[in-house]
Structure formats: C-alpha cells, structure tokens
Write an enzyme that holds these catalytic residues in place. Structure first.
Site, PDB file in Angstrom:
ATOM      1  N   SER A 120      52.458  34.716  34.392  1.00 15.38           N
ATOM      2  CA  SER A 120      51.155  34.737  35.039  1.00 15.38           C
ATOM      3  C   SER A 120      51.015  33.621  36.077  1.00 15.38           C
ATOM      4  O   SER A 120      51.813  33.542  37.011  1.00 15.38           O
ATOM      5  CB  SER A 120      50.071  34.664  33.960  1.00 15.38           C
ATOM      6  OG  SER A 120      48.805  34.949  34.479  1.00 15.38           O
ATOM      7  N   HIS A 167      51.608  39.973  37.134  1.00 14.86           N
ATOM      8  CA  HIS A 167      50.561  40.984  36.965  1.00 14.86           C
ATOM      9  C   HIS A 167      49.369  40.652  37.847  1.00 14.86           C
ATOM     10  O   HIS A 167      49.246  39.523  38.344  1.00 14.86           O
ATOM     11  CB  HIS A 167      50.129  41.081  35.491  1.00 14.86           C
ATOM     12  CG  HIS A 167      49.532  39.817  34.956  1.00 14.86           C
ATOM     13  ND1 HIS A 167      48.258  39.388  35.274  1.00 14.86           N
ATOM     14  CD2 HIS A 167      50.037  38.862  34.143  1.00 14.86           C
ATOM     15  CE1 HIS A 167      48.003  38.253  34.666  1.00 14.86           C
ATOM     16  NE2 HIS A 167      49.077  37.899  33.972  1.00 14.86           N
TER      17      HIS A 167
END
Length: 248
Positions: A126, A149
């Site tokens: 992340s 993501h």
C-alpha cells in the site's frame, strides 16, 4: 542457572522502604532482546525501520504495531544534521496505512542530501510502496511482497462528487510519486493498481521480489548485506565528490 539467579537478585530492594537499585543492564538486555550482549560499535549508517501500520493523524488501537510519522520525521531531520551519520538505510516491513503520513515520510527520505538505500523485507504494501522507492536505490528480499491497490477511505465521509474527486487527486499524487522515483511506467503502475481477479473480492496486484524488479518498481533483489554494500559505495562516492554530494 547461577547467572540468572544472580541477575534476579541484582534488582531486589536494597532498603527497608522498598527502593530498588538501578536495573542491571545485562538483565534489561536479556528481558528486552533475549540475549546478554548486543553490538555496541558506533556506525556511520543510520538504520530506520518502517514496520506495522503507518499511523497518521488518528491514533490506532494499542494492540496495533505502528510507525508514527511524528517519530520518524524528527529522526530524519536529526540524521540529516548529524555529521557523524554518512548514510541511511530504511528497512520496511509494513502493511501500509495513512496516505498523507506515508507520502510525508517518503518525501522526507527523497529530499535528504545524504545517501539513502531502502530494503523491503516481508512486505512493503500500500502506502509502503512510495516509501520503498524513495531512496537512491531500492532492494527487495526474494520472498518479500508489495501490494498495489487504489486509494481507500474508511469511517464517515460526505457522499458527494467532491469527495471522490479528492480521492482521485490523492491517488494521482501517489502514482506521480512512485513513477517519478522508480523505473515503472504510469501505464504499468495503473494496470497493476486496477487489476481485477488477483486479489479476492478486491482490486489490485501483489508482486513478489523478482516481479517487482521486472516491472521496474524496485531496482534489485537483495538482502541487508547487498543493500549495505551499495550504501557504502554511495558514501564513498559522495566523499570523492566533496560538498554537495549525490543527488537523489
């Protein structure tokens, strides 16, 4: 066994009032680190760890292992100002966390004038991705993973078009930073970010060691020895160049 008994006796009260002696340093090391001796050699390299969850403006529950940006940023400033520190290695094993806090840490690392090397061990997921590419050269362990993501938001927020525009702008900040500090193209990074089918009921991609290098996200596969060797090379080159040194 006798050593343990002696260590235990060394922290017993020495007055009737119950005042304790100063804690025995050997016992404290044993309790904290599980060993009786630790290396004490002063190093010219500052090691910083980004572990657990990157904590932002909201305090996370006490059971969470966190990296607080208000702790990291002053350390980076101190390392930049300390003449004894000639280089920094940033070791990551993080699940991600607060976007703005992660970007602030990444920007601090990339703006240092001293040589910096990053190493992803375990995971650099992340918002850990921008931090992982912030150094002059990045390494990843063969078994380490990185999850890419889209930006997410939790908690209460206003369900209006402006909220989604804000999220989109924040996401562009992450994309722009990662692509400008690594060899991955914007198209490839967004393709990995919005890929469907790989993560269960979610959007995104998990890349492992060699794949991260193949995509151009990380510079090379390697561990702590390789990373420190590379950092030593940058430090030696900076000394040869004199004042001003290397550019990130």
């Amino acid at each position: 066994m006798r050593e343990i008994e002696w260590l235990q006796k060394s922290e017993q009260p020495d007055t009737e009032g119950g005042d304790r002696k100063m804690v025995n340093p050997t016992l404290e090391t044993l309790q904290q680190l599980g060993q009786t001796t630790i290396p004490t050699t002063e190093s010219n390299v500052f090691c910083m760890t980004i572990i657990g969850q990157v904590e932002g403006h909201m305090v996370l529950p006490p059971q969470n292992k966190t990296t607080k940006y208000e702790h990291i940023i002053p350390q980076l400033v101190a390392a930049e100002q300390n003449p004894k520190i000639e280089g920094l290695i940033i070791v990551l094993n993080t699940v991600g966390g607060d976007v703005e806090a992660g970007l602030a840490i990444a920007e601090m690392i990339s703006s240092l004038t001293k040589p910096t090397v990053t190493l992803v061990l375990g995971g650099g997921h992340s918002i850990g991705v921008p931090i992982a590419v912030a150094g002059m050269k990045s390494f990843i362990a063969e078994t380490a993973t990185m999850t890419i993501h889209p930006i997410r938001m939790n908690g209460m927020f206003i369900g209006v078009p402006q909220t989604f525009e804000y999220l989109e702008k924040m996401q562009e900040r992450v994309v722009r930073y990662v692509t400008s500090h690594s060899n991955i193209s914007t198209e490839m990074f967004k393709e990995l970010m919005f890929k469907t089918g790989e993560l269960n009921r979610d959007i995104g991609t998990t890349v492992i060691g060699v794949d991260a290098v193949k995509y151009g996200l990380i510079d090379a596969v390697g561990g702590i020895g390789v990373a420190l060797r590379e950092l030593d090379g940058f430090i030696a080159e900076r000394k040869r160049m004199g004042p001003g040194g290397l550019t990130q």
